[in-house]
Every structure is written in structure tokens, then in C-alpha cells.
Design a protein around this motif. Structure first.
Motif, PDB file in Angstrom:
ATOM      1  N   MET A 266      32.679  14.356  40.226  1.00 39.28           N
ATOM      2  CA  MET A 266      31.278  14.392  40.699  1.00 39.28           C
ATOM      3  C   MET A 266      30.657  15.729  40.286  1.00 39.28           C
ATOM      4  N   GLY A 267      30.358  16.532  41.244  1.00 38.51           N
ATOM      5  CA  GLY A 267      29.825  17.847  40.923  1.00 38.51           C
ATOM      6  C   GLY A 267      28.547  17.779  40.108  1.00 38.51           C
TER       7      GLY A 267
ATOM      8  N   GLY B  43      25.637  17.279  41.189  1.00 43.34           N
ATOM      9  CA  GLY B  43      24.455  17.595  41.969  1.00 43.34           C
ATOM     10  C   GLY B  43      23.866  16.344  42.568  1.00 43.34           C
ATOM     11  N   HIS B  44      22.578  16.355  42.690  1.00 42.22           N
ATOM     12  CA  HIS B  44      21.942  15.275  43.421  1.00 42.22           C
ATOM     13  C   HIS B  44      21.600  14.117  42.497  1.00 42.22           C
TER      14      HIS B  44
ATOM     15  N   ARG C 123      16.197  17.343  42.214  1.00 41.24           N
ATOM     16  CA  ARG C 123      16.261  18.725  42.653  1.00 41.24           C
ATOM     17  C   ARG C 123      15.549  19.656  41.664  1.00 41.24           C
TER      18      ARG C 123
ATOM     19  N   PHE D   4      12.950  18.555  51.960  1.00 44.79           N
ATOM     20  CA  PHE D   4      13.567  18.074  53.205  1.00 44.79           C
ATOM     21  C   PHE D   4      13.687  16.557  53.193  1.00 44.79           C
TER      22      PHE D   4
ATOM     23  N   ARG E 244      16.775  15.880  51.396  1.00 45.60           N
ATOM     24  CA  ARG E 244      17.992  16.185  52.129  1.00 45.60           C
ATOM     25  C   ARG E 244      18.205  15.203  53.290  1.00 45.60           C
ATOM     26  N   TYR E 245      17.137  14.856  53.989  1.00 43.53           N
ATOM     27  CA  TYR E 245      17.315  14.119  55.234  1.00 43.53           C
ATOM     28  C   TYR E 245      17.046  12.617  55.126  1.00 43.53           C
TER      29      TYR E 245
ATOM     30  N   ASP F 159      18.736  10.301  53.665  1.00 39.93           N
ATOM     31  CA  ASP F 159      19.954   9.549  53.956  1.00 39.93           C
ATOM     32  C   ASP F 159      20.356   9.681  55.409  1.00 39.93           C
ATOM     33  N   VAL F 160      20.163  10.866  55.982  1.00 44.61           N
ATOM     34  CA  VAL F 160      20.545  11.083  57.381  1.00 44.61           C
ATOM     35  C   VAL F 160      19.731  10.156  58.287  1.00 44.61           C
TER      36      VAL F 160
ATOM     37  N   ARG G  43      15.283  16.516  65.575  1.00 43.19           N
ATOM     38  CA  ARG G  43      16.141  17.091  64.533  1.00 43.19           C
ATOM     39  C   ARG G  43      15.383  18.173  63.780  1.00 43.19           C
TER      40      ARG G  43
ATOM     41  N   ARG H 181      15.611  21.295  65.649  1.00 42.17           N
ATOM     42  CA  ARG H 181      16.927  21.939  65.549  1.00 42.17           C
ATOM     43  C   ARG H 181      17.122  22.572  64.171  1.00 42.17           C
ATOM     44  N   VAL H 182      16.646  21.862  63.129  1.00 42.87           N
ATOM     45  CA  VAL H 182      16.771  22.420  61.782  1.00 42.87           C
ATOM     46  C   VAL H 182      15.965  23.714  61.685  1.00 42.87           C
TER      47      VAL H 182
END
Lengths: 253, 268
Positions: free
Chosen positions: A1-2, A4-5, A133, A154, A157-158, A160-161, A203, A206-207
Motif C-alpha cells: 500500500m503506502g 497514500g489516499h 490529497r 476534513f 478524513r471523516y 469514512d468515519v 465529534r 472533540r476534534v
């Protein structure tokens, strides 16, 4: 992998187009699209030349035609709109394949279709040769308002979360025998959306706390400086400059 | 049965080495804007290099205390000093570099698109650039054994790996004190042990907020109990955990079958 995005539009590779700095590519695509849009629609040959230019870029980037054409599917809603135009635009009528259509409508449809397709193709090429990215880094480099870049990164990043949270909520609903069937269940789905919003909001708080704890004061620090040499700029600008030549010919011929 | 709050292995007891303690909290009180008072005069000193567990039932004010350590919350009364520097508005940038807080959910802690950028966030915010930044990032990742994952996005890592990267993000700031909020939560036993191994190798002061009493015993020679907004006990971890009356009074319970007397523990 490695690597990146990775995202679905991106096609991993090491072609010269892949290696170009992201902000050069962004400027090149934007320039190309502006030039294409400003070409007179009657210069049919100019659009053919544009297509040839893009095909050349695709060849250099080693993006296969099939891959490119499949990604073009996103254009379909606009195509549907363009296909309507010959029937609804008033003006001089003509016969085409046994149908009565309007001439200005046909030109309008051609205009939308040709320019739209070229624009989408250029964007697909950009997306398939540039990681998300790096695109963000490029936008940052091009002085897009930092807040917009932060919001976009963001999301990256988020996304998928939050999708994962939504999936867990859906599993929890179904585990208690809920199946969304029809209008009566929309209320439950609306509450899910509300709960998801609150969770995401919390969230976010908190972030933000975690960011402030590590020295955040409102601007993102520069971690990766993207720079471009004059040669890279020249290379990237080859596409819009050639297109501009075609466009000028289109206006004079 | 209750044990008086005595600062057992206190800095006064130790021969003074002339170094300011990593953390010095005195008379800290705080009430939330809605009037709910969470802290009623907390006194706590953590010497440089110590590993201290902060125990206490839910709602005891642990999180509130932690948020005072780097100035997220402003003390209503009392003072907090980090390596001698008072936590005040004009010192905040330096304080936040000195106090590395690892939050409970690594998804909150890791907010950048790749591991590398996330670890770089703190030092870059402090103005580090270029090769020095790169070096700092890789050194921090190496300390938690995650250097191979530098270019990965955090959500492609396992939970244990994300927790380790979260530790690296604050190590990269070369903090005076590492504050860990529930470091063992949601970890499987292997990740738990790996994290413990890493924490033991770090040459840094640690304050560990936790409900995981065996973990506290394993890693921290000293423990304090925060209960109802005050430090209710401060002693060797093993002695605290063996005091059944004290434990019951503060709603602290050992896992089934765990006898704190039966294990060999680190001594200060």
C-alpha cells in the motif's frame, strides 16, 4: 500500500502527467475549460481538435480510453437536458430522422454537449492523475480560502468515519426489527439523520479540542510545500495554450 | 476506613534535585458555566520522569482536570504549573507544546489525511519546517513502531495502531508530560501489551487517566484517586488497590479474580 489516499477516480501511475505539481494541473484544466467554453459553437472542427488534445494528454498519462469513457457517465443528466433542447427551444424548424426539431435548439444541444463533454473529460483526466490529497494541497497553493481547504480535507478524513457511524446505526435499527417501508417510516430515518448530525457535531467539537491541544490557532500549518519549476509550468500549460490557439483560429476562420 | 489524602511519594519527601516538577497543581477549583462545580481544590504534584495513574469514578472530574493542564479550561481558582511555567493565556502556545494530551478516541486525535501529516501537525504549528520537521516526525513514529505507516490515511489502520499513532502525534512535540486519557480502552490484549511496552520505554513524565486498574498497576508506581472534585488518596498504586475500604468508597473495582498483591510491580 503506502500509496497514500486512494480514491475511486484516481488511477495510480507514474506518468509525466501524474508527476506534475497539482496546482499546475489545476490551472491548466481551468484554462482549458475556459478556452473551450469561449469557442464559437459553429467551429465544429475546433472541438474535434480539443478532443484530440485531450486524447494526447490521456495517452501521455496512460489513462486507457475505456476508463475515461466510463467516468464520463457522470455527465448523463446534462446529456438528457441537452437532448430535450431541440424539441423545446422555439425557432426555425427542420426535419431530422423524421422528427421536427428546431435549428437553434440543435445548436444549443450541440453547444452544451460538446463543451460539457470536453470539460468533464478534462476534469476526469485531472482526477485520475492527481490524488485528492494533492489536489487539496494544490488548491491551498493557489490561495483558495484556507477555511474551504480545511473543510474539504476534513471531509476527506471523516467521510469514512461518518459513513461507518451511519452503517452502525442502520444495523442497530434493523437488529430491532425495523425495515424502512414507505412514508410511515420516514420519521425514523429523519431521526437517524438528526442523531448523525448531533454525533458529527460533537465529534467536531472533540476534534477541535484535539487540534487546539496541539497548538492550533486558526490556521493549518504548512507541512508539505508544493512547488513547481518553470519547466513544469510550461509543460502543464501546453494544453491550455494549444487550445487557445485553436480557439483563436475558431474565431477568425 | 478512608485514607487521608497524603502526598505519599511527594516531591518534598524526595531529595530535591533542583528541577521543577513536570506538573504542579495547587488549589485548583472549577465550576462549569452552568454552575455545576467539578473541582474543589485539587493539589497534585508530578515529578519529572514519574508515571502516575489518575483514578476515579465517572463524574469525579478527571476530564475537567485534564483540560486544565493545557489551558483549554481556565482555572476558577488555584494554579497549574508545567515545568515551572504557569498555565496562563500568554504562555498557552508553550504550555500546549509541553503538555501532550492523548485523547480517548484516536479518530478525534488523528484529523489529518495521512499519519505523517498528523504527526507533523503539532511541531509544524510550533513553526518547524522542512528536514527538521521530517526528522521529528519519523523519530516520533519510530518510538511507537509505526514508521512504516507514515503515508497511510489513519482510517486504514487498526484501532491499536491508531492509538499508537495518537501517542506519536504528541511525542513529536517533545512534551514535558504525556497525559493519556483511557489509553487501554477498546484495545485487544495484544495491542494493550504493545502499548504498555511502548509507554515503558518512553523517557517522559506520564499522567494516565484510567478505569483500567491492572493497567495502572502495571505501568504506574504511583496512583491518585480523584473523587468528588478533590484528590482523595495519593499512594503507591499497589497499596491503593489493596485498600478495599478506600476502593469501595470511591466506586473503584478490580476485575474478577485479579489480586493486586499477586503481581510484581514497578517500584518508584
Amino acid at each position: 500500500m503506502g500509496a497514500g489516499h486512494a480514491h475511486r477516480l484516481y488511477r495510480h501511475g507514474h506518468s509525466p502527467v501524474h508527476r506534475l505539481p497539482p496546482h499546475c494541473k489545476l490551472v491548466a484544466v481551468l484554462g482549458f475549460v475556459v478556452v473551450v467554453v469561449s469557442t464559437p459553437r459553429e467551429a465544429l472542427w475546433a472541438f474535434a481538435l480539443y478532443a484530440v488534445l485531450l486524447a494526447a494528454v490521456a495517452a501521455v498519462a496512460r489513462v486507457p480510453a475505456g476508463f475515461l469513457l466510463k467516468r464520463l457517465a457522470i455527465e448523463v443528466p446534462f446529456v438528457a437536458f441537452a437532448l430535450l433542447m431541440p424539441f423545446v427551444v422555439p425557432g426555425e424548424q427542420t426535419e431530422l430522422l423524421g422528427l421536427t426539431v428546431s435549428v437553434p435548439g440543435l445548436w444549443g444541444a450541440w453547444n452544451v454537449l460538446a463543451k460539457g463533454t470536453l470539460g468533464v473529460a478534462a476534469s476526469v483526466l485531472l482526477a485520475s492523475t492527481t490524488e485528492l490529497r494533492s489536489l487539496l494541497l494544490g488548491l491551498q497553493r493557489l490561495r483558495l480560502p484556507p477555511l474551504l481547504v480545511q473543510i474539504a480535507s476534513f471531509m476527506l478524513r471523516y467521510g469514512d468515519v461518518i459513513t461507518d457511524e451511519l452503517r452502525r446505526m442502520s444495523i442497530a435499527r434493523r437488529s430491532r426489527g425495523f425495515e424502512a417501508r414507505g412514508v410511515r417510516h420516514w420519521g425514523v430515518l429523519a431521526k437517524t439523520a438528526g442523531a448523525l448530525f448531533i454525533r458529527s457535531y460533537e465529534r467536531g467539537e472533540r476534534v477541535h479540542l484535539a487540534m487546539v491541544s496541539r497548538g492550533y490557532t486558526g490556521t493549518m500549518p504548512v507541512i508539505d510545500e508544493v512547488t513547481a519549476s518553470r519547466a513544469q509550468w510550461a509543460y502543464a500549460c501546453a494544453l491550455p495554450v494549444l487550445a487557445l490557439g485553436v480557439c483563436l483560429l475558431g474565431w477568425t476562420v | 476506613m478512608s485514607r487521608p489524602a497524603r502526598p505519599a511519594p511527594s516531591p518534598e519527601a524526595a531529595p530535591s534535585s533542583g528541577v521543577a516538577p513536570s506538573l504542579e497543581v495547587s488549589g485548583l477549583a472549577y465550576a462549569y458555566p452552568d454552575g455545576h462545580q467539578a473541582l474543589f481544590g485539587v493539589d497534585l504534584t508530578v515529578r519529572r520522569g514519574e508515571r502516575v495513574a489518575l483514578l476515579g469514578p465517572n463524574g469525579a472530574g478527571k476530564t475537567t482536570l485534564v483540560l486544565h493542564l493545557n489551558g483549554i479550561l481556565d482555572a476558577g481558582a488555584g494554579t497549574v504549573r508545567v515545568a515551572g511555567l504557569p498555565v496562563e493565556k500568554r504562555n498557552l502556545a508553550e504550555i500546549r507544546r509541553r503538555v501532550g494530551i492523548v485523547f480517548q478516541d484516536p479518530d478525534d486525535q488523528l484529523f489529518m489525511p495521512t499519519v505523517r501529516e498528523d504527526v507533523a501537525f503539532g511541531p509544524a504549528s510550533a513553526g518547524l519546517r522542512g528536514a527538521a520537521l521530517e526528522e521529528r516526525v519519523m523519530a516520533a513514529l519510530k518510538r511507537v513502531g509505526m514508521e512504516e505507516f507514515a503515508t497511510r490515511p489513519p482510517h486504514h489502520l487498526s484501532f491499536g495502531q491508531r492509538r499508537r499513532v495518537a501517542v506519536a502525534t504528541v511525542l513529536a512535540m517533545e512534551p514535558e508530560i504525556l497525559v493519556l486519557d483511557e489509553p487501554s480502552s477498546n484495545l485487544d490484549p495484544a495491542s494493550r501489551r504493545e502499548l504498555a511496552d511502548i509507554l515503558r520505554t518512553l523517557d517522559v513524565t506520564v499522567l494516565m487517566v484510567t478505569h483500567d486498574l491492572p493497567y495502572a498497576l502495571e505501568l504506574c508506581p504511583r496512583a491518585v484517586i480523584l473523587s468528588d472534585g478533590v484528590i482523595a488518596a495519593d499512594d503507591h498504586t499497589q497499596e491503593l488497590l489493596c485498600d478495599t475500604g478506600l476502593m469501595r468508597k470511591h466506586r473503584l473495582e478490580l476485575p474478577f479474580g485479579f489480586d493486586p498483591r499477586s503481581v510484581a510491580v514497578p517500584r518508584p
